[in-house]
Design a protein around this motif. Structure first.
Motif, PDB file in Angstrom:
ATOM      1  N   GLY A 152      38.447  16.486  33.108  1.00 40.60           N
ATOM      2  CA  GLY A 152      36.996  16.461  33.171  1.00 40.60           C
ATOM      3  C   GLY A 152      36.483  17.469  34.182  1.00 40.60           C
ATOM      4  N   LEU A 153      35.479  18.254  33.776  1.00 42.86           N
ATOM      5  CA  LEU A 153      34.849  19.237  34.659  1.00 42.86           C
ATOM      6  C   LEU A 153      33.352  18.929  34.695  1.00 42.86           C
ATOM      7  N   GLN A 154      32.839  18.529  35.850  1.00 44.14           N
ATOM      8  CA  GLN A 154      31.419  18.262  35.958  1.00 44.14           C
ATOM      9  C   GLN A 154      30.611  19.557  35.905  1.00 44.14           C
ATOM     10  N   PHE A 155      31.225  20.661  36.283  1.00 42.59           N
ATOM     11  CA  PHE A 155      30.571  21.975  36.310  1.00 42.59           C
ATOM     12  C   PHE A 155      30.781  22.703  34.988  1.00 42.59           C
ATOM     13  N   HIS A 156      30.176  23.875  34.885  1.00 39.11           N
ATOM     14  CA  HIS A 156      30.225  24.662  33.646  1.00 39.11           C
ATOM     15  C   HIS A 156      31.018  25.940  33.854  1.00 39.11           C
ATOM     16  N   ILE A 157      32.046  26.129  33.018  1.00 40.85           N
ATOM     17  CA  ILE A 157      32.781  27.398  33.015  1.00 40.85           C
ATOM     18  C   ILE A 157      32.621  28.126  31.684  1.00 40.85           C
ATOM     19  N   GLY A 179      23.503  34.774  28.195  1.00 42.77           N
ATOM     20  CA  GLY A 179      22.486  34.372  27.227  1.00 42.77           C
ATOM     21  C   GLY A 179      22.280  32.873  27.205  1.00 42.77           C
ATOM     22  N   MET A 180      23.362  32.110  27.316  1.00 44.19           N
ATOM     23  CA  MET A 180      23.250  30.651  27.342  1.00 44.19           C
ATOM     24  C   MET A 180      22.438  30.180  28.532  1.00 44.19           C
ATOM     25  N   ILE A 181      22.753  30.717  29.705  1.00 42.57           N
ATOM     26  CA  ILE A 181      22.079  30.272  30.919  1.00 42.57           C
ATOM     27  C   ILE A 181      20.599  30.622  30.885  1.00 42.57           C
ATOM     28  N   ASN A 182      20.274  31.791  30.354  1.00 43.67           N
ATOM     29  CA  ASN A 182      18.858  32.167  30.252  1.00 43.67           C
ATOM     30  C   ASN A 182      18.077  31.177  29.396  1.00 43.67           C
ATOM     31  N   GLU A 217      18.533  35.172  39.890  1.00 39.37           N
ATOM     32  CA  GLU A 217      19.189  36.012  40.898  1.00 39.37           C
ATOM     33  C   GLU A 217      20.651  35.606  41.074  1.00 39.37           C
ATOM     34  N   GLU A 218      20.921  34.292  41.081  1.00 45.49           N
ATOM     35  CA  GLU A 218      22.299  33.828  41.207  1.00 45.49           C
ATOM     36  C   GLU A 218      23.136  34.290  40.018  1.00 45.49           C
ATOM     37  N   ASN A 219      22.555  34.247  38.837  1.00 51.65           N
ATOM     38  CA  ASN A 219      23.290  34.677  37.649  1.00 51.65           C
ATOM     39  C   ASN A 219      23.669  36.153  37.730  1.00 51.65           C
ATOM     40  N   LYS A 220      22.761  36.964  38.237  1.00 52.14           N
ATOM     41  CA  LYS A 220      23.067  38.383  38.388  1.00 52.14           C
ATOM     42  C   LYS A 220      24.277  38.570  39.304  1.00 52.14           C
ATOM     43  N   LYS A 221      24.379  37.692  40.292  1.00 56.73           N
ATOM     44  CA  LYS A 221      25.463  37.811  41.274  1.00 56.73           C
ATOM     45  C   LYS A 221      26.795  37.282  40.752  1.00 56.73           C
ATOM     46  N   TYR A 222      26.750  36.186  39.967  1.00 54.69           N
ATOM     47  CA  TYR A 222      27.989  35.469  39.666  1.00 54.69           C
ATOM     48  C   TYR A 222      28.467  35.504  38.211  1.00 54.69           C
ATOM     49  N   ILE A 223      27.589  35.705  37.242  1.00 56.38           N
ATOM     50  CA  ILE A 223      27.994  35.526  35.846  1.00 56.38           C
ATOM     51  C   ILE A 223      29.126  36.482  35.459  1.00 56.38           C
ATOM     52  N   ASP A 224      29.037  37.744  35.869  1.00 60.44           N
ATOM     53  CA  ASP A 224      30.102  38.700  35.556  1.00 60.44           C
ATOM     54  C   ASP A 224      31.243  38.613  36.566  1.00 60.44           C
ATOM     55  N   LYS A 225      30.895  38.374  37.818  1.00 55.20           N
ATOM     56  CA  LYS A 225      31.894  38.308  38.881  1.00 55.20           C
ATOM     57  C   LYS A 225      32.911  37.204  38.640  1.00 55.20           C
TER      58      LYS A 225
END
Length: 260
Positions: free
Chosen positions: A182-187, A192-195, A219-227
């Motif tokens: 079980g993962l409470q977070f999203h991987i 596009g989904m997050i937007n 702003e967080e997505n810009k920092k982390y989605i690709d990273k």
């Protein structure tokens, strides 16, 4: 994949699909079946070689029995049966909560502050591995940031094994027996989904992050989605690898991992 040949996706909402899990499955030529429970699709007949992926959604364990989501109880009963059958399962967010509930756990409202008050955990933040865990140790040698999007916390069943936690919520990543994670977070998320989530779930975003929550998340997505993309794919690969190598001799019900 040696044993896993088909990915069964239990989906509860159009905008919360399998994302990177589907991409991973296609890369490995697995059959993929998406079951839209919110559209009254019937729960699947499972067989050897199946892996069940349970996605997220705005409903929760406390909605089981409500007229609005009549399929939730059927889904939890289905999960309990598949745990007893030692069918590989991965639960994401709501899916993790349903998995814990099916094994005898529960959920409660996530609270924060002094005095504690209801406050969702939304946005990207680091999760920290339990030092006793060996299976996922390599993935946590460097900071691992993931997307959180939940207002409940899981109360784990007694026999669950905690794998990782966040600063705000202990029960982020866990194992039940050797066949369910079980993962409470999203991987699974893509940009596009997050937007879409930011746009369509704005009231929840405001509740968790305030009136400028949408801008914070962008702003967080810009920092982390690709990273984080490669590390998230590695975690998906590790989950499939571990589940693919199980032999079917550790029945959770027989070992007391599921309450009757």
């Amino acid at each position: 994949m040696k044993a896993i040949r088909r990915l069964l996706v239990l989906q509860h909402l159009e905008i919360e699909g399998p994302g990177l899990f589907e991409q991973f499955a296609k890369e490995r030529n697995l059959k993929i079946e998406i079951i839209r429970l919110d559209n009254k699709n019937a729960l699947p007949q499972t067989k050897k070689g199946d892996l069940i992926l349970i996605m997220g959604g705005p409903m929760g364990v406390k909605d089981i029995g409500s007229e609005r989501y009549p399929w939730l109880k059927l889904e939890r009963d289905f999960i309990k049966k598949e745990l007893e059958n030692e069918r590989p399962i991965i639960g994401i967010c709501l899916g993790a909560q349903l998995l814990a509930s099916a094994a005898g756990g529960d959920v409660e409202i996530l609270k924060y502050g002094s005095p504690p008050k209801a406050l969702p955990e939304i946005g990207w933040s680091q999760i920290f591995i339990d030092k006793s865990n060996k299976d996922f140790k390599a993935l946590f040698e460097e900071p691992f940031h993931v997307l959180h999007w939940h207002g409940d916390r899981i109360l784990l069943p007694n026999k669950a094994v905690l794998i990782a936690s966040s600063a705000r919520c202990k029960e982020q990543f866990f194992r039940i027996g050797n066949f369910a994670y079980g993962l409470q977070f999203h991987i699974e998320t893509t940009g596009g989904m997050i937007n879409k989530w930011i746009k369509e779930d704005k009231e929840f975003v405001f509740k968790g992050l305030g009136s400028n929550g949408q801008e914070i998340l962008k702003e967080e997505n810009k920092k982390y989605i690709d990273k984080t993309f490669f590390k998230r794919k590695l975690l998906i690969n590790k989950l499939f690898e571990l589940l693919d190598n199980q032999k079917g001799n550790n029945n959770p019900a027989k070992k007391g991992l599921i309450k009757p």
